[in-house]
Design a protein around this motif. Structure first.
Motif, mmCIF file in Angstrom:
data_model
loop_
_atom_site.group_PDB
_atom_site.id
_atom_site.type_symbol
_atom_site.label_atom_id
_atom_site.label_comp_id
_atom_site.label_asym_id
_atom_site.label_seq_id
_atom_site.Cartn_x
_atom_site.Cartn_y
_atom_site.Cartn_z
ATOM 1 N N THR A 226 0.849 -1.191 0.000
ATOM 2 C CA THR A 226 0.000 0.000 0.000
ATOM 3 C C THR A 226 0.883 1.238 0.000
ATOM 4 O O THR A 226 1.790 1.363 0.830
ATOM 5 C CB THR A 226 -0.917 0.024 1.232
ATOM 6 O OG1 THR A 226 -1.784 -1.106 1.192
ATOM 7 C CG2 THR A 226 -1.765 1.285 1.262
ATOM 8 N N ARG A 228 1.663 4.816 0.887
ATOM 9 C CA ARG A 228 1.212 5.738 1.925
ATOM 10 C C ARG A 228 1.729 7.148 1.627
ATOM 11 O O ARG A 228 2.933 7.365 1.505
ATOM 12 C CB ARG A 228 1.655 5.272 3.304
ATOM 13 C CG ARG A 228 1.066 3.902 3.664
ATOM 14 C CD ARG A 228 1.274 3.505 5.099
ATOM 15 N NE ARG A 228 0.642 2.226 5.379
ATOM 16 C CZ ARG A 228 -0.648 2.072 5.681
ATOM 17 N NH1 ARG A 228 -1.424 3.140 5.738
ATOM 18 N NH2 ARG A 228 -1.146 0.877 5.911
ATOM 19 N N LEU A 230 1.363 11.388 2.636
ATOM 20 C CA LEU A 230 1.064 12.222 3.800
ATOM 21 C C LEU A 230 1.140 13.699 3.440
ATOM 22 O O LEU A 230 2.017 14.120 2.678
ATOM 23 C CB LEU A 230 2.052 11.921 4.928
ATOM 24 C CG LEU A 230 1.863 12.662 6.263
ATOM 25 C CD1 LEU A 230 0.596 12.191 6.969
ATOM 26 C CD2 LEU A 230 3.075 12.458 7.170
ATOM 27 N N ILE A 258 -3.665 3.205 -2.650
ATOM 28 C CA ILE A 258 -3.128 4.370 -1.938
ATOM 29 C C ILE A 258 -3.898 4.617 -0.650
ATOM 30 O O ILE A 258 -5.124 4.472 -0.601
ATOM 31 C CB ILE A 258 -3.206 5.636 -2.826
ATOM 32 C CG1 ILE A 258 -2.196 5.537 -3.972
ATOM 33 C CG2 ILE A 258 -2.948 6.908 -2.014
ATOM 34 C CD1 ILE A 258 -2.237 6.698 -4.931
ATOM 35 N N HIS A 259 -3.145 5.009 0.372
ATOM 36 C CA HIS A 259 -3.758 5.531 1.603
ATOM 37 C C HIS A 259 -3.139 6.908 1.869
ATOM 38 O O HIS A 259 -1.939 7.023 2.099
ATOM 39 C CB HIS A 259 -3.518 4.605 2.787
ATOM 40 C CG HIS A 259 -4.336 4.988 3.988
ATOM 41 N ND1 HIS A 259 -3.934 5.948 4.889
ATOM 42 C CD2 HIS A 259 -5.555 4.574 4.404
ATOM 43 C CE1 HIS A 259 -4.856 6.098 5.828
ATOM 44 N NE2 HIS A 259 -5.851 5.272 5.557
ATOM 45 N N TYR A 260 -3.981 7.936 1.795
ATOM 46 C CA TYR A 260 -3.530 9.326 1.915
ATOM 47 C C TYR A 260 -4.031 9.909 3.232
ATOM 48 O O TYR A 260 -5.234 9.942 3.493
ATOM 49 C CB TYR A 260 -4.077 10.127 0.731
ATOM 50 C CG TYR A 260 -3.744 11.607 0.707
ATOM 51 C CD1 TYR A 260 -2.525 12.098 1.164
ATOM 52 C CD2 TYR A 260 -4.657 12.527 0.180
ATOM 53 C CE1 TYR A 260 -2.223 13.445 1.110
ATOM 54 C CE2 TYR A 260 -4.366 13.881 0.111
ATOM 55 C CZ TYR A 260 -3.148 14.341 0.581
ATOM 56 O OH TYR A 260 -2.851 15.684 0.527
ATOM 57 N N THR A 261 -3.102 10.372 4.070
ATOM 58 C CA THR A 261 -3.439 10.947 5.374
ATOM 59 C C THR A 261 -3.136 12.438 5.374
ATOM 60 O O THR A 261 -2.051 12.848 4.950
ATOM 61 C CB THR A 261 -2.628 10.264 6.499
ATOM 62 O OG1 THR A 261 -2.924 8.869 6.503
ATOM 63 C CG2 THR A 261 -2.989 10.851 7.860
ATOM 64 N N HIS A 284 -9.512 5.466 1.173
ATOM 65 C CA HIS A 284 -8.191 5.875 0.680
ATOM 66 C C HIS A 284 -7.674 7.175 1.292
ATOM 67 O O HIS A 284 -6.461 7.407 1.305
ATOM 68 C CB HIS A 284 -8.243 6.047 -0.839
ATOM 69 C CG HIS A 284 -8.553 4.786 -1.571
ATOM 70 N ND1 HIS A 284 -7.609 3.834 -1.859
ATOM 71 C CD2 HIS A 284 -9.734 4.308 -2.067
ATOM 72 C CE1 HIS A 284 -8.167 2.828 -2.510
ATOM 73 N NE2 HIS A 284 -9.459 3.087 -2.652
ATOM 74 N N LEU A 299 4.063 8.499 11.723
ATOM 75 C CA LEU A 299 3.424 8.433 10.409
ATOM 76 C C LEU A 299 4.443 8.597 9.278
ATOM 77 O O LEU A 299 4.364 7.908 8.259
ATOM 78 C CB LEU A 299 2.336 9.496 10.303
ATOM 79 C CG LEU A 299 1.069 9.222 11.117
ATOM 80 C CD1 LEU A 299 0.171 10.459 11.183
ATOM 81 C CD2 LEU A 299 0.294 8.049 10.511
ATOM 82 N N LYS A 302 6.259 5.527 8.171
ATOM 83 C CA LYS A 302 5.524 4.596 7.299
ATOM 84 C C LYS A 302 5.182 5.204 5.940
ATOM 85 O O LYS A 302 4.592 4.538 5.087
ATOM 86 C CB LYS A 302 4.230 4.166 7.991
ATOM 87 C CG LYS A 302 4.431 3.525 9.351
ATOM 88 C CD LYS A 302 3.089 3.273 10.029
ATOM 89 C CE LYS A 302 3.269 2.694 11.426
ATOM 90 N NZ LYS A 302 1.967 2.523 12.108
ATOM 91 N N THR A 303 5.541 6.490 5.743
ATOM 92 C CA THR A 303 5.122 7.219 4.551
ATOM 93 C C THR A 303 6.099 7.030 3.390
ATOM 94 O O THR A 303 7.308 7.018 3.576
ATOM 95 C CB THR A 303 5.000 8.727 4.882
ATOM 96 O OG1 THR A 303 3.946 8.907 5.823
ATOM 97 C CG2 THR A 303 4.695 9.539 3.634
ATOM 98 N N HIS A 304 5.537 6.908 2.170
ATOM 99 C CA HIS A 304 6.360 6.779 0.973
ATOM 100 C C HIS A 304 6.568 8.124 0.274
ATOM 101 O O HIS A 304 7.655 8.394 -0.249
ATOM 102 C CB HIS A 304 5.702 5.803 -0.013
ATOM 103 C CG HIS A 304 5.562 4.424 0.512
ATOM 104 N ND1 HIS A 304 4.380 3.930 1.021
ATOM 105 C CD2 HIS A 304 6.471 3.422 0.647
ATOM 106 C CE1 HIS A 304 4.559 2.683 1.421
ATOM 107 N NE2 HIS A 304 5.815 2.350 1.210
#
Length: 406
Positions: A226, A228, A230, A258-261, A284, A299, A302-304
């Motif tokens: 996944t 990630r 941010l 994708i997971h967007y925070t 997402h 965070l 873990k972020t790309h």
């Protein structure tokens, strides 16, 4: 005896102004005696840096200027203070500069009396420099005066507001011993208002590179993992989160996992959540709310990709630096974002990619290109950490502020 620096700011501590706390703490670590004076002091738990403030006991040296409200009490204390010949002398000088009489001046003089001979006053945000500039002009404080602009304190929406800024800063530009700002972009903006007699020194806001150190370095992309992404910033217009959500939607529709925070709170929370719902991105995109520095670091670990979506707002204001891009890169996270204000000064071609403001397709394409090239991504991650440690450390920032100043 250590040299004393008196920091003056608007609100302290403030979650969105981590750079002020970082500056104060680094000064303490460098051996300076520190005082913090704020227009309004907030509870320590409202800061995103609570643990840091407690570790260095910053709130123990923080205070706010107050004066009596009740009429009889004001008069009684004012008369008492005016019996002091030193305070009376400077009260009269203050009145002469302001061309009017107010009891507030004597309370202000009494409040600042213990700090008259500090080595330096360092004012964060020029909008709070008014009374300090007068105290400097009349000779009440003999300290060196440094004022740091951060952005909103240099932008105006029309010619009338520009004239107001010029009038407001005229004395400051004459009496300050040093004026600083974070990027050449902001320097150019300040110079449209006026030219300080001492010029303007560019000092990027630094970060704690010892704290922002990733466990994994450099970062690598793992197939089928996944992705990630941010963003960090208040939920307001010029942070541009709406465009980040739209760009992520472009990738999601192309099949990207994708997971967007988005970290931050603000007036656009409801509007942004509506957009997320309308696009069907509930799985997402997440509006995280406010976060502590510890949460942000976790965070980022873990972020790309870090998405920097700041734009020019209706007032013409743009991001003047963006400390968050430095925090992300220090953690080995490449940056993709818009060419806005001072943001280009915070990355290099080897650590990030910037595209024209509000161009959602270009933003999505830039993310796609970085994410589809694992070798390039690995190099960007490594270069990002090295770049920040070289150019944006707190130690270097503090040296640039004070080594040749006090």
């Amino acid at each position: 005896m250590s040299k004393e620096i008196v920091f003056v700011t608007r609100f302290f501590p403030k979650a969105s102004e981590t750079f002020v706390v970082s500056n104060v703490v680094e000064a303490i670590k460098k051996g300076f005696s520190v005082r913090v004076i704020a227009q309004e002091v907030a509870p320590v738990m409202e800061s995103s840096q609570e643990s840091l403030l407690k570790k260095y006991k910053v709130m123990d040296v923080t205070t706010a200027f107050t004066e009596p409200i009740e009429k009889k009490e004001r008069l009684k204390k004012a008369v008492y203070y005016l019996c002091n010949p030193v305070l009376l002398f400077y009260f009269l000088k203050y009145v002469y500069v302001k061309k009017k009489v107010s009891l507030s001046y004597i309370f202000l003089l009494h409040f600042y009396k213990p700090y008259r001979k500090a080595a330096a006053f360092h004012v964060h945000f020029a909008t709070v420099s008014g009374s300090i500039s007068i105290l400097k002009k009349i000779g009440f404080i003999s300290s060196k005066l440094m004022v740091t602009f951060h952005g909103y304190d240099a932008f105006y929406k029309n010619e009338q507001e520009k004239l107001d800024w010029q009038d407001r800063y005229a004395l400051l530009f004459r009496v300050a011993d040093r004026i600083t700002c974070n990027t050449p972009y902001l320097k150019a903006q300040i110079e449209t208002i006026g030219k300080p007699r001492v010029g303007i020194k560019t000092v990027p806001m630094g970060i704690d590179t010892a704290y922002y150190t990733p466990q994994q370095h450099p970062k690598e992309l793992i197939k089928n993992e996944t992705i990630r992404i941010l963003s960090i910033g208040r939920l307001i217009e010029f942070k541009g989160h709406i465009y980040g959500i739209q760009a992520v939607n472009v990738l999601v529709t192309k099949g990207y996992n994708i997971h967007y925070t988005i970290i931050g709170d603000g007036v656009l929370e409801h509007e942004l959540q509506q957009l997320i719902d309308q696009l069907g991105l509930q799985q997402h995109v997440k509006l995280y709310g406010s976060a502590t520095q510890e949460e942000i670091k976790t965070l980022l670990e873990k972020t790309h990709l870090f998405l920097m979506t700041s734009i020019k707002d209706a007032r013409g204001r743009e991001e003047t630096q963006g400390v968050v891009t430095a925090e992300a890169q220090a953690m080995g996270v490449p940056v993709v974002g818009f060419e806005s204000g001072g943001v280009p000064y915070t990355i290099t071609p080897n650590t990030g990619v910037l595209v024209p403001q509000k161009d959602v397709e270009a933003l999505a394409q830039a993310m796609k290109q970085v994410l589809e090239d694992p070798m390039r991504y690995k190099v960007m991650s490594q270069e990002a950490q090295q770049w920040i440690r070289k150019e944006f450390s707190l130690s270097q920032m503090t040296s640039n502020f004070y080594d040749d100043f006090i």
